[in-house]
Design a protein around this motif. Structure first.
Motif, PDB file in Angstrom:
ATOM      1  N   LEU A   1      -0.487  43.855  70.636  1.00  0.00           N
ATOM      2  CA  LEU A   1      -1.191  44.083  69.370  1.00  0.00           C
ATOM      3  C   LEU A   1      -0.883  43.025  68.320  1.00  0.00           C
ATOM      4  O   LEU A   1      -1.380  43.098  67.204  1.00  0.00           O
ATOM      5  N   HIS A   2      -0.062  42.015  68.671  1.00  0.00           N
ATOM      6  CA  HIS A   2       0.560  41.225  67.610  1.00  0.00           C
ATOM      7  C   HIS A   2      -0.410  40.440  66.735  1.00  0.00           C
ATOM      8  O   HIS A   2      -0.082  40.109  65.604  1.00  0.00           O
ATOM      9  N   ASP A   3      -1.600  40.130  67.205  1.00  0.00           N
ATOM     10  CA  ASP A   3      -2.536  39.390  66.359  1.00  0.00           C
ATOM     11  C   ASP A   3      -3.649  40.258  65.784  1.00  0.00           C
ATOM     12  O   ASP A   3      -4.590  39.738  65.181  1.00  0.00           O
ATOM     13  N   THR A   4      -3.576  41.576  65.957  1.00  0.00           N
ATOM     14  CA  THR A   4      -4.713  42.407  65.537  1.00  0.00           C
ATOM     15  C   THR A   4      -4.816  42.550  64.022  1.00  0.00           C
ATOM     16  O   THR A   4      -5.913  42.637  63.483  1.00  0.00           O
TER      17      THR A   4
ATOM     18  N   HIS B   1       4.006  30.910  74.552  1.00  0.00           N
ATOM     19  CA  HIS B   1       2.652  30.854  75.101  1.00  0.00           C
ATOM     20  C   HIS B   1       1.780  29.872  74.322  1.00  0.00           C
ATOM     21  O   HIS B   1       0.968  29.152  74.897  1.00  0.00           O
ATOM     22  N   ASN B   2       1.987  29.803  73.004  1.00  0.00           N
ATOM     23  CA  ASN B   2       1.234  28.823  72.220  1.00  0.00           C
ATOM     24  C   ASN B   2       1.572  27.394  72.632  1.00  0.00           C
ATOM     25  O   ASN B   2       0.706  26.523  72.653  1.00  0.00           O
ATOM     26  N   MET B   3       2.839  27.161  72.970  1.00  0.00           N
ATOM     27  CA  MET B   3       3.220  25.819  73.415  1.00  0.00           C
ATOM     28  C   MET B   3       2.622  25.514  74.787  1.00  0.00           C
ATOM     29  O   MET B   3       2.271  24.384  75.080  1.00  0.00           O
TER      30      MET B   3
ATOM     31  N   ALA C   1       8.449  34.470  72.293  1.00  0.00           N
ATOM     32  CA  ALA C   1       7.496  34.587  73.396  1.00  0.00           C
ATOM     33  C   ALA C   1       6.109  34.117  72.943  1.00  0.00           C
ATOM     34  O   ALA C   1       5.398  33.418  73.673  1.00  0.00           O
ATOM     35  N   ASP C   2       5.735  34.498  71.713  1.00  0.00           N
ATOM     36  CA  ASP C   2       4.460  34.082  71.131  1.00  0.00           C
ATOM     37  C   ASP C   2       4.405  32.551  71.068  1.00  0.00           C
ATOM     38  O   ASP C   2       3.440  31.912  71.486  1.00  0.00           O
ATOM     39  N   ARG C   3       5.499  31.965  70.556  1.00  0.00           N
ATOM     40  CA  ARG C   3       5.561  30.522  70.440  1.00  0.00           C
ATOM     41  C   ARG C   3       5.492  29.847  71.815  1.00  0.00           C
ATOM     42  O   ARG C   3       4.831  28.837  72.001  1.00  0.00           O
TER      43      ARG C   3
ATOM     44  N   ILE D   1      -6.311  36.969  76.430  1.00  0.00           N
ATOM     45  CA  ILE D   1      -5.409  36.285  77.364  1.00  0.00           C
ATOM     46  C   ILE D   1      -4.083  35.940  76.673  1.00  0.00           C
ATOM     47  O   ILE D   1      -3.017  35.981  77.288  1.00  0.00           O
ATOM     48  N   HIS D   2      -4.138  35.614  75.377  1.00  0.00           N
ATOM     49  CA  HIS D   2      -2.918  35.233  74.657  1.00  0.00           C
ATOM     50  C   HIS D   2      -1.932  36.402  74.517  1.00  0.00           C
ATOM     51  O   HIS D   2      -0.823  36.327  75.034  1.00  0.00           O
ATOM     52  N   PRO D   3      -2.343  37.514  73.864  1.00  0.00           N
ATOM     53  CA  PRO D   3      -1.401  38.642  73.781  1.00  0.00           C
ATOM     54  C   PRO D   3      -0.954  39.145  75.157  1.00  0.00           C
ATOM     55  O   PRO D   3       0.213  39.557  75.320  1.00  0.00           O
TER      56      PRO D   3
HETATM   57 MN    MN Z   1       0.111  34.945  68.754  1.00  0.00          MN
END
Ligand code: MN
Length: 712
Positions: A76-79, A147-149, A143-145, A52-54
Motif C-alpha cells: 500500500l506504500h504509494d497509495t 526496487h527503485n534502484m 526495500a522501496d529504494r 509491479i513496484h509495490p
Molecule cells: Mn515506492
C-alpha cells in the motif's frame, strides 16, 4: 544474493507461505487487491503497470521475512501519495498499525535528500527521527529504494546520478548500521553502476575474464577444506563467495591493483554451533598456513551492527590466498539481514525495535538528540557521529563504545553517561595516563577518572569531537549560568525597587503587565533576563512607572554602524632598537595586547603594527621590524569579530555576555543575510586572554554558529 523479480501476487504468496500463516496471508491479499485497484491504469517510467513496484517491494521484504503488517504496508506504500487514498480509508480497511507505516513512508518519500539548505536539513531530521520510532519504516524504505534502484535505467541520466548519489550518501550507511548486508551490498553495486559506469563495467569485465580460473581454484579449495572437516565429523556446508563489485572498486580506488585483492578467492563455511566454528578454524589452520594479521574473531567480539563470524586468510592450494569466513547458520542470518533477522510478530513494541534501541548506539544517539539541540546540531551530529568513519573503543569491563574518528576521552565519557562526562578529571588509556584531548584509537581501553565535585571546563569545547559532548557541555554551562543570573536578577530588581521607592505590593499588581510586555513566561524568567543583562532593572521598573524605552533601542542607537576610531599608541608597543617613533595600529587586523605582532615600516608614517597572521604583511618581509606589546598596559584596544548566527535577534544576548565582562561594544552591524546571518562587532578589550574568554562565551549562545576574529 540472486535478484528475483516478480510480476504477480501468486509469486509473492508462494514466498509468504514459507513463514506467514493463512489468516495473515488473507490480510495481505486484501491489501494487494486494494492497491491493485487503486493503481489501475498507472504506469511506471519503465512502462510496467504501477502495481509491479509495490509487489516487488513486498517481495524483497518477504525475502528477509518481514512481518505481515510490513508486507501489507509495502503493497500500500504509494497509495496515499499517488492514488489520493486517505489515511482514514487505510485505517478503516487495514488498521492503525499499517496506516501508520504507510503514512511514515509517504512523508519520507516527499523528501529530497540532496542539497544543503536549511529546509532540507530540517527534513533530514524528521526522516531520521521518524524512522527511529518504528524501525520497520527504515527497512520498508530500504526495500522501496532497492526496487527503485533496480529500475533506475528508466530514468534520465541526471536523475540516475542524483538517485545513485543519494543512495550512497544516506541509505547504504543506514543499511550498514542496521547490518542489512543483503540490501546494502546490492544498493552499493547499483549506485556504482550509475555513478561510475566506466569503473563498474571494467571490474565486471575483469571478473568475467578471470572467472573460470577463480572458479577452479575455489572448487578445489572447497573440496580440500570439506575433506578435512569430514575427517573430524564436523557437519558443514561450504559456499564459494563472490566479492561485491563495489568493495573491489573501493580497494582499487585505494591504490591496490586487481591482483593484490586477495580475498577475490573466498569461501564461507557454515556449521551448527559456535564451538564447531573454532574447531573448523583450528583444522583449517593446521592444514593451510594462516596470515596472522588477517585473522579476526567477530564471534567473541561482534561488530556493533551485531555481525558475527570468524575471518581468516590462508595460503591455499597453489599458494593462492583465500579468505575464509566461518560462522553458524544463525550467525549467517544476522550477517545477511542484521536487525531484520529479529522480526517478531507480537503486538506492541517489537523485539526488533527494542533490540535496535539497546544495541545500536547509532540510534541511541539519534533518539537522544531528537529532543535537544537545534536542527543544525542534529544534522551535524548525524553526519559526524553516524555516517562518518568510526572507531571502536572499550570500557574497562569490555563494553564496546562506538565513536567518530578523532574523539577524545571526554567524548567517550559523555557517550557512557552525561554524569561521567560532567565529573571527568582524568583518563587512562591502555594503562597510561593521557591528556583529556588525547585522540582515541581503535581498540583502546579507556578508563575515566571522576570526582563528584568536579565540573566541566570550557576548554573542552575546543577539542571534543562529538556533537553529543558539545551539547552536554554547553547545556551544563547554560544551566549554571541560568542559576547565577536568576539570583543576580532578583537582587538587582529588589535594589532598584527600593531605590525608586516602589512597594512590593505595587510591583505585584504590575507583574502580569511586566511579563506580557517583556515576553517572559514567569517571574523566574524575568529574574534571569535581568541577571543576564537582557533587561536592566530600571527598564523593568520604568514599565511600572510607564516610562518606557527598551534597552535594545538605547544600545542600538549607541552602537549602530559607528566608525571605530583607532586609539593612538604611546609606549604601549615597544619597537626593537628605536625610541620615539610614530606607531599606528593596523585597521585591517586590529591587534590587541597578547597577539603576536609585527611592525611594518611605512614611508613617512612610522610603523604600522599588524597581527603576525595578517595576510596583508605576509609578503613584505624586507620592511618588517620586530615589535612587542608593553606587558604593563591596561588600555583597551578595539578589535573586530565576525559572528555567524542562525537567526537575526542575537544582539541582546551578545550585549548580555558583554555586560558580564569588562569588554565594551563599540559597534555592531549586520553584514549580510543569506541562510546565515553575519554580524561584525567591534569591541574594546584589554588583552587576548579576555577576548578568548569572551569569544567562548559568545559561542555558548544558542543559534550562534561561529565567532571569529576579522581580518579585512
Ligand atoms: Mn515506492
Amino acid at each position: 544474493m540472486k535478484v528475483v523479480k516478480i510480476n504477480n501476487f501468486e509469486q509473492l504468496e508462494k514466498k509468504l507461505n514459507k513463514y506467514v500463516n493463512n489468516a495473515e496471508i488473507e490480510e495481505i491479499k486484501k491489501a494487494y487487491i486494494f492497491a491493485n485497484e487503486k493503481h489501475k491504469g498507472q504506469k511506471r517510467a519503465s512502462g510496467e503497470s504501477y502495481i509491479i513496484h509495490p509487489l516487488n517491494v513486498a517481495y524483497i521484504l518477504s525475502e528477509i521475512h518481514a512481518d505481515s503488517k510490513t508486507i501489507q504496508a509495502a503493497l500500500l506504500h504509494d497509495t496515499i501519495e499517488d492514488c489520493d487514498v486517505t489515511k482514514e480509508e487505510l485505517e478503516k480497511n487495514f488498521g492503525l498499525e499499517v496506516m501508520k507505516l504507510v503514512e511514515s513512508i509517504t512523508k519520507i518519500n516527499k523528501i529530497n535528500f540532496s542539497g544543503d539548505t536549511e529546509a532540507i536539513i530540517a527534513n533530514q531530521r524528521k526522516i531520521l527521527v521518524g524512522m527511529t520510532e518504528d524501525v520497520r519504516v527504515i527497512i520498508l524504505k530500504l526495500a522501496d529504494r532497492l526496487h527503485n534502484m533496480r529500475t533506475l535505467w528508466a530514468l534520465s541520466d541526471k536523475r540516475q546520478k542524483a538517485n545513485a548519489k543519494e543512495t550512497l550518501d544516506i541509505f547504504t550507511p543506514i543499511a550498514h548500521r542496521l547490518g542489512i548486508n543483503s540490501i546494502k551490498s546490492e544498493l552499493e553495486d547499483l549506485s556504482l553502476r550509475y555513478l561510475k559506469p566506466d569503473a563498474y563495467y571494467q571490474i565486471v569485465e575483469k571478473l568475467n575474464k578471470t572467472k573460470v580460473e577463480r572458479d577452479n581454484y575455489v572448487a578445489e579449495m572447497m573440496a580440500s577444506v570439506s575433506k578435512v572437516l569430514n575427517e573430524h565429523n564436523i557437519k558443514h556446508k561450504i559456499k564459494g563467495r563472490s566479492k561485491s563489485i563495489y568493495s573491489i572498486y573501493k580497494k582499487l580506488d585505494k591504490g591496490k591493483s586487481f591482483n593484490e585483492i586477495y580475498d577475490l578467492l573466498a569461501l564461507r563455511v557454515f556449521v551448527d554451533t559456535e564451538a564447531e566454528c573454532y574447531q573448523a578454524l583450528g583444522l583449517i589452520h593446521s592444514k593451510f598456513r594462516p596470515i596472522p594479521k588477517r585473522f579476526k574473531d567477530y564471534i567473541a567480539m561482534p561488530k556493533t551492527n551485531m555481525y558475527q563470524s570468524l575471518h581468516t586468510t590462508v595460503f591455499g592450494i597453489d599458494g593462492q590466498l583465500f579468505e575464509i569466513q566461518i560462522r553458524t547458520y544463525e550467525m549467517d542470518k544476522v550477517a545477511e539481514n542484521g536487525i531484520a533477522s529479529h522480526w517478531s510478530y507480537k503486538e506492541g513494541k517489537s523485539n526488533m525495535q527494542s533490540e535496535m534501541e539497546q544495541k545500536l548506539q547509532f540510534f541511541r544517539v539519534i533518539m537522544e538528540l531528537k529532543n535537544e539541540g537545534s536542527e543544525e546540531q542534529f544534522v551535524d551530529s548525524v553526519k559526524e557521529d553516524v555516517l562518518k568513519d568510526t572507531i571502536y573503543v572499550f570500557t574497562p569491563l569490555g563494553d564496546v563504545i562506538e565513536l567518530p574518528n578523532g574523539s577524545t576521552p571526554i567524548d567517550f565519557a559523555y557517550r557512557v553517561h552525561s554524569k561521567i562526562g560532567d565529573t571527568t578529571i582524568g583518563a587512562i588509556v591502555n594503562n597510561n595516563i593521557v591528556p583529556l584531548d588525547y585522540k582515541l584509537k581503535d581498540n583502546d581501553i579507556v578508563k575515566i577518572n571522576t570526582n563528584k565535585s568536579s565540573t566541566p571546563s570550557q576548554e573542552w569545547l575546543n577539542f571534543v569531537k562529538t556533537t553529543q559532548a558539545k551539547n552536554k557541555i554547553k547545556a551544563y554551562f547554560n544551566k549554571s549560568i541560568k542559576e547565577d543570573n536568576h539570583n543576580k536578577g532578583g537582587d538587582l530588581l529588589n535594589k532598584e525597587l527600593r531605590k525608586r521607592k516602589i512597594s512590593i505590593s505595587i510591583f505585584n499588581e504590575n507583574i502580569e503587565k511586566l511579563l506580557s510586555e517583556l515576553k517572559c513566561v514567569d517571574i523566574n524568567e524575568l529574574y534571569i533576563n535581568i541577571g543576564n543583562g537582557k533587561y536592566t532593572p530600571s527598564q523593568v521598573v520604568n514599565i511600572i512607572t510607564e516610562d518606557n524605552i527598551t534597552k535594545e533601542e538605547i544600545i542600538l542607537n549607541k552602537t549602530k554602524d559607528k566608525e571605530v576610531i583607532l586609539p593612538t599608541v604611546k609606549n604601549d608597543i615597544i619597537v626593537k632598537g628605536i625610541d620615539n617613533i610614530k606607531v599606528n595600529i593596523a585597521s585591517c587586523c586590529k591587534p590587541i595586547c597578547g597577539d603576536r605582532i609585527v611592525g611594518y615600516i611605512t614611508k613617512g608614517y612610522g610603523i604600522t603594527v599588524h597581527r603576525m597572521v595578517c595576510p596583508n604583511v605576509s609578503n613584505l618581509n624586507e620592511r618588517l621590524i620586530d615589535v612587542y606589546w608593553n606587558e604593563a598596559i591596561t588600555k583597551k584596544y578595539p578589535t573586530s569579530l565576525l559572528i555567524k548566527s542562525l537567526n537575526s535577534n542575537i544582539l541582546m544576548e551578545v550585549i548580555a555576555k558583554t555586560s558580564n565582562s569588562d569588554i565594551t561594544v563599540e559597534s555592531f552591524k549586520s553584514l549580510s543575510s543569506g541562510n546565515d546571518y553575519i554580524y561584525q562587532i567591534t569591541v574594546l578589550v584589554e588583552n587576548k586572554e579576555k577576548l578568548t574568554k569572551y569569544m567562548n562565551d559568545l559561542r555558548m549562545i544558542p543559534n550562534i554558529l561561529s565567532v571569529e576574529r576579522l581580518i579585512k
